[in-house]
Design an enzyme around this catalytic site. Sequence first.
Site, mmCIF file in Angstrom:
data_model
loop_
_atom_site.group_PDB
_atom_site.id
_atom_site.type_symbol
_atom_site.label_atom_id
_atom_site.label_comp_id
_atom_site.label_asym_id
_atom_site.label_seq_id
_atom_site.Cartn_x
_atom_site.Cartn_y
_atom_site.Cartn_z
ATOM 1 N N ALA A 63 0.840 -1.197 0.000
ATOM 2 C CA ALA A 63 0.000 0.000 0.000
ATOM 3 C C ALA A 63 0.875 1.247 0.000
ATOM 4 O O ALA A 63 1.605 1.516 0.949
ATOM 5 C CB ALA A 63 -0.920 -0.010 1.220
ATOM 6 N N GLN A 105 0.153 -0.883 -5.444
ATOM 7 C CA GLN A 105 -1.160 -0.612 -4.869
ATOM 8 C C GLN A 105 -1.182 0.816 -4.339
ATOM 9 O O GLN A 105 -0.373 1.175 -3.482
ATOM 10 C CB GLN A 105 -1.460 -1.589 -3.726
ATOM 11 C CG GLN A 105 -2.858 -1.411 -3.143
ATOM 12 C CD GLN A 105 -3.072 -2.275 -1.917
ATOM 13 O OE1 GLN A 105 -2.518 -2.004 -0.848
ATOM 14 N NE2 GLN A 105 -3.852 -3.336 -2.052
ATOM 15 N N TYR A 189 -9.716 0.529 4.777
ATOM 16 C CA TYR A 189 -9.093 1.809 4.482
ATOM 17 C C TYR A 189 -10.099 2.717 3.751
ATOM 18 O O TYR A 189 -11.273 2.377 3.625
ATOM 19 C CB TYR A 189 -7.789 1.594 3.724
ATOM 20 C CG TYR A 189 -6.797 0.802 4.555
ATOM 21 C CD1 TYR A 189 -6.352 1.292 5.785
ATOM 22 C CD2 TYR A 189 -6.355 -0.464 4.170
ATOM 23 C CE1 TYR A 189 -5.479 0.567 6.587
ATOM 24 C CE2 TYR A 189 -5.479 -1.199 4.971
ATOM 25 C CZ TYR A 189 -5.053 -0.680 6.182
ATOM 26 O OH TYR A 189 -4.214 -1.406 6.973
ATOM 27 N N GLY A 337 0.781 -14.400 0.203
ATOM 28 C CA GLY A 337 1.388 -13.404 1.059
ATOM 29 C C GLY A 337 2.413 -13.996 2.004
ATOM 30 O O GLY A 337 3.619 -14.021 1.727
ATOM 31 N N ARG A 338 1.938 -14.476 3.137
ATOM 32 C CA ARG A 338 2.868 -15.001 4.154
ATOM 33 C C ARG A 338 3.724 -16.139 3.620
ATOM 34 O O ARG A 338 4.877 -16.300 4.025
ATOM 35 C CB ARG A 338 2.079 -15.448 5.388
ATOM 36 C CG ARG A 338 1.446 -14.294 6.159
ATOM 37 C CD ARG A 338 0.568 -14.813 7.295
ATOM 38 N NE ARG A 338 0.005 -13.735 8.090
ATOM 39 C CZ ARG A 338 -1.103 -13.068 7.783
ATOM 40 N NH1 ARG A 338 -1.771 -13.385 6.682
ATOM 41 N NH2 ARG A 338 -1.558 -12.100 8.560
#
Length: 367
Positions: A63, A105, A189, A337-338
């Site tokens: 982000a 992003q 967000y 992701g992880r």
Amino acid sequence: MSTTLFTPYTLRELTVPNRVWMPPMCQYSAAPAGEAAGVPTDWHYTHQAARAAGGTGLIITEATAVSPEGRISPYDLGLWNDTQVEAFRRITDFLKAQGTVPAVQLGHAGRKASTERTWVDRGRALSPEEEHGWTPLAPSALPFSPEHTTPEELTVDQIGGIVRQFADAARRALAAGFQVVEVHGAHGYLIHQFLSPESNRRTDAYGGSFEGRIRFALEVVDAVREVWPQELPLFFRVSATDWLTENPQDDREGWTSQDTVRLAKELQAHGVDLLDVSTGGLVPDAAIEAAPGYQVPFAEAVRDQAGLPVAAVGLITEPAQAQEILAAGRADAVLLGRELLRNPSWARHAAGQLGGEVHTPVQYHRA
């Protein structure tokens, strides 16, 4: 086994070499103030370069704020000035050299802005009186939690200003060498705050009805699409549900999976090429039962009911699991992701198991 996971995927005029993609994951590692604020560092370069060398087809930079007050934390990346553009070029050049598509992003944290790094006091909110803290902005003056600062309700003029900030950041993203822009509309967000009736209590044209609550999202998409090249794709990340209506004990009204399908149709009409489907993040106490692939059905629903390409995310860890999701037509790509934090070369190892191929740097051929 056929290797859908390692077949190229084309959107507009851009072809991604495989369907193993890295989602945006905040590193909270930029300088908090001064000329270096929001500028990527050696950490960001190393973080992404390792995954590109490991065969990942597309990497979405975390982000990246469209303004200083749009950061989640003072340590976030940004694209509000040209110094940041120059630093990003070093990363995008390397990713392209490895055959990886660089994406970014763009986001605004809204009421979830001004927090510590996640590993410092569990990412507690920073008050405006503290060093590097500020007053967040939001659709309505409703704090994310009792511990968060009550945000300032945005005026219509301020909303228009943020729309322009997204467009300006998209122009800078192109100058920085990115080939995909993703608009961040998820995880509680700012855009998500406008979408959900739980966080949007406005009575003007940006609130109330479904059409009012999606207005800001569509204005941002239109502004970004106008400055983003027609030959390059635009993504949108959404939280497909707030996990409120799924809980019979919770009487709050949130954003739902049916809302997401309706929004997906609108987004496609406004030039979005792929929906990056996640869930949650709007409230701190939603009841979520996470399990392997638990968010895939939400992506599948968008693909089936709206006809918009989707990427699935959420506890996708095993090569056979990722391959099954794609081969069954439940998604067009998977975001790990992880798992990519744990194993930067996941794509190469998965290709070895499934019989696929990924780019291998010449320096690594002996392995």
